[in-house]
Scaffold this motif. Structure first.
Motif, PDB file in Angstrom:
ATOM      1  N   ALA A  99      -2.143 -32.647 -13.593  1.00 27.96           N
ATOM      2  CA  ALA A  99      -3.097 -33.324 -13.281  1.00 27.96           C
ATOM      3  C   ALA A  99      -3.324 -32.872 -11.616  1.00 27.96           C
ATOM      4  N   ILE A 100      -2.864 -33.709 -11.155  1.00 25.02           N
ATOM      5  CA  ILE A 100      -3.107 -34.613  -9.468  1.00 25.02           C
ATOM      6  C   ILE A 100      -2.476 -33.131  -8.440  1.00 25.02           C
ATOM      7  N   TRP A 101      -1.513 -32.376  -8.959  1.00 22.74           N
ATOM      8  CA  TRP A 101      -1.012 -31.344  -8.275  1.00 22.74           C
ATOM      9  C   TRP A 101      -2.295 -30.199  -8.573  1.00 22.74           C
ATOM     10  N   PHE A 102      -3.106 -29.648 -10.139  1.00 21.05           N
ATOM     11  CA  PHE A 102      -3.832 -28.965 -10.192  1.00 21.05           C
ATOM     12  C   PHE A 102      -5.043 -29.473  -9.647  1.00 21.05           C
ATOM     13  N   GLY A 103      -5.399 -30.537  -9.710  1.00 24.84           N
ATOM     14  CA  GLY A 103      -6.595 -30.512  -8.648  1.00 24.84           C
ATOM     15  C   GLY A 103      -6.175 -30.186  -7.243  1.00 24.84           C
ATOM     16  N   VAL A 104      -5.832 -31.198  -6.826  1.00 21.75           N
ATOM     17  CA  VAL A 104      -5.621 -30.836  -5.473  1.00 21.75           C
ATOM     18  C   VAL A 104      -5.544 -29.198  -4.736  1.00 21.75           C
ATOM     19  N   ARG A 105      -4.732 -28.309  -5.589  1.00 18.38           N
ATOM     20  CA  ARG A 105      -4.544 -27.085  -5.216  1.00 18.38           C
ATOM     21  C   ARG A 105      -5.543 -26.600  -5.652  1.00 18.38           C
ATOM     22  N   SER A 106      -6.516 -26.993  -6.425  1.00 19.13           N
ATOM     23  CA  SER A 106      -7.822 -25.914  -7.039  1.00 19.13           C
ATOM     24  C   SER A 106      -8.689 -26.942  -5.292  1.00 19.13           C
ATOM     25  N   VAL A 107      -8.749 -27.906  -5.235  1.00 16.94           N
ATOM     26  CA  VAL A 107      -9.423 -28.049  -4.026  1.00 16.94           C
ATOM     27  C   VAL A 107      -9.161 -27.612  -2.649  1.00 16.94           C
ATOM     28  N   MET A 108      -7.280 -27.294  -2.330  1.00 15.46           N
ATOM     29  CA  MET A 108      -7.656 -27.049  -0.940  1.00 15.46           C
ATOM     30  C   MET A 108      -7.978 -25.681  -0.982  1.00 15.46           C
ATOM     31  N   SER A 109      -7.968 -24.973  -2.119  1.00 16.73           N
ATOM     32  CA  SER A 109      -8.287 -22.832  -2.516  1.00 16.73           C
ATOM     33  C   SER A 109      -9.612 -23.279  -2.001  1.00 16.73           C
ATOM     34  N   LEU A 110     -10.670 -24.374  -2.847  1.00 18.28           N
ATOM     35  CA  LEU A 110     -11.792 -24.273  -2.572  1.00 18.28           C
ATOM     36  C   LEU A 110     -12.565 -24.655  -0.759  1.00 18.28           C
ATOM     37  N   MET A 111     -11.741 -25.499  -0.262  1.00 11.82           N
ATOM     38  CA  MET A 111     -11.800 -25.388   1.098  1.00 11.82           C
ATOM     39  C   MET A 111     -11.729 -24.613   1.569  1.00 11.82           C
ATOM     40  N   LYS A 112     -10.288 -23.799   1.796  1.00  6.33           N
ATOM     41  CA  LYS A 112     -10.034 -22.676   2.795  1.00  6.33           C
ATOM     42  C   LYS A 112     -10.933 -21.135   2.637  1.00  6.33           C
ATOM     43  N   ALA A 113     -11.336 -20.931   1.117  1.00  6.34           N
ATOM     44  CA  ALA A 113     -12.120 -19.754   0.792  1.00  6.34           C
ATOM     45  C   ALA A 113     -13.887 -19.999   0.971  1.00  6.34           C
ATOM     46  N   GLN A 114     -14.011 -21.373   1.027  1.00 11.50           N
ATOM     47  CA  GLN A 114     -15.234 -21.920   1.929  1.00 11.50           C
ATOM     48  C   GLN A 114     -15.259 -20.814   3.819  1.00 11.50           C
ATOM     49  N   LYS A 115     -14.610 -21.146   3.737  1.00 10.89           N
ATOM     50  CA  LYS A 115     -13.909 -21.297   5.593  1.00 10.89           C
ATOM     51  C   LYS A 115     -13.506 -19.544   5.793  1.00 10.89           C
ATOM     52  N   HIS A 116     -13.639 -19.239   4.374  1.00  9.27           N
ATOM     53  CA  HIS A 116     -12.546 -17.483   4.702  1.00  9.27           C
ATOM     54  C   HIS A 116     -11.204 -17.166   5.290  1.00  9.27           C
ATOM     55  N   GLU A 117     -10.407 -18.169   4.433  1.00  7.39           N
ATOM     56  CA  GLU A 117      -9.180 -18.595   5.429  1.00  7.39           C
ATOM     57  C   GLU A 117      -8.210 -17.458   4.470  1.00  7.39           C
ATOM     58  N   PRO A 118      -7.025 -17.365   4.281  1.00 11.80           N
ATOM     59  CA  PRO A 118      -5.985 -16.924   3.724  1.00 11.80           C
ATOM     60  C   PRO A 118      -5.089 -18.451   3.395  1.00 11.80           C
ATOM     61  N   MET A 119      -4.954 -18.379   1.774  1.00 11.74           N
ATOM     62  CA  MET A 119      -3.754 -19.667   1.727  1.00 11.74           C
ATOM     63  C   MET A 119      -2.545 -19.368   2.818  1.00 11.74           C
ATOM     64  N   PRO A 120      -2.545 -20.630   3.608  1.00  8.08           N
ATOM     65  CA  PRO A 120      -0.651 -20.209   4.595  1.00  8.08           C
ATOM     66  C   PRO A 120       0.100 -19.733   3.501  1.00  8.08           C
ATOM     67  N   ASP A 121       0.563 -20.426   2.792  1.00  9.55           N
ATOM     68  CA  ASP A 121       1.853 -19.661   1.323  1.00  9.55           C
ATOM     69  C   ASP A 121       1.690 -19.539   0.369  1.00  9.55           C
ATOM     70  N   PRO A 122       1.001 -18.336  -0.211  1.00 11.45           N
ATOM     71  CA  PRO A 122       0.604 -18.130  -1.516  1.00 11.45           C
ATOM     72  C   PRO A 122       1.344 -18.539  -2.275  1.00 11.45           C
ATOM     73  N   GLU A 123       2.582 -17.905  -1.930  1.00 10.74           N
ATOM     74  CA  GLU A 123       3.092 -18.741  -3.250  1.00 10.74           C
ATOM     75  C   GLU A 123       4.950 -19.136  -3.073  1.00 10.74           C
ATOM     76  N   THR A 124       4.222 -20.568  -2.655  1.00 14.91           N
ATOM     77  CA  THR A 124       4.307 -21.938  -2.792  1.00 14.91           C
ATOM     78  C   THR A 124       4.327 -22.845  -3.640  1.00 14.91           C
ATOM     79  N   LEU A 125       4.849 -23.903  -4.289  1.00 15.44           N
ATOM     80  CA  LEU A 125       4.556 -24.643  -5.205  1.00 15.44           C
ATOM     81  C   LEU A 125       3.816 -25.911  -4.726  1.00 15.44           C
ATOM     82  N   TRP A 126       4.707 -25.500  -3.510  1.00 10.10           N
ATOM     83  CA  TRP A 126       3.710 -27.082  -2.786  1.00 10.10           C
ATOM     84  C   TRP A 126       1.719 -27.095  -3.079  1.00 10.10           C
ATOM     85  N   ILE A 127       1.634 -28.017  -1.904  1.00  7.42           N
ATOM     86  CA  ILE A 127      -0.047 -28.233  -2.124  1.00  7.42           C
ATOM     87  C   ILE A 127      -0.202 -26.963  -1.184  1.00  7.42           C
TER      88      ILE A 127
END
Length: 127
Positions: A99-127
């Protein structure tokens, strides 16, 4: 003077300064976060990620779709494994970590999407 996109936007519309931008990756991220309360909105989010991910979009959005789809499916598979391992009580320890992993990744994507920035490494399983 030429009209060039802002740095990190990769051709998409510029992020609103000081406002909330309800772009597609943001909507999916919010649905994932809302799934902690509803339990079902994450499924709607992953369906939207698959549908919208197949449409031509800006590069920064494609990286979010890949990241968010992997987030959902890996957490789903990890939850199944944790459910089986719950028979010997080990899985009970894994559910909060998933649940923590899922939540943190969702928030990370949300923050970057607000800035229109790509995810640095979308294929990673890390945060």
């Amino acid at each position: 003077m030429t009209n060039q996109p802002a740095p990190g936007s990769s051709g998409g519309p510029p992020a609103q300064s000081g406002g909330f931008d309800a772009n597609r990756p943001t909507i999916i991220s919010l649905l994932y976060i809302l799934s902690f309360a509803t339990g079902i909105s994450g499924i709607i989010g992953v369906i939207l990620a698959h549908v919208w991910g197949s449409e031509p979009e800006a590069e920064w959005q494609r990286s979010h779709y890949s990241y968010l789809m992997r987030t959902f499916w890996y957490s789903f598979l990890a939850s199944i494994v944790a459910g089986v391992l719950s028979l010997v009580f080990i899985g009970l320890l894994l559910f909060p970590l998933i649940a923590i992993w899922f939540g943190v990744r969702s928030v990370m994507s949300l923050m970057k999407a607000q800035k229109h920035e790509p995810m640095p490494d979308p294929e990673t399983l890390w945060i």
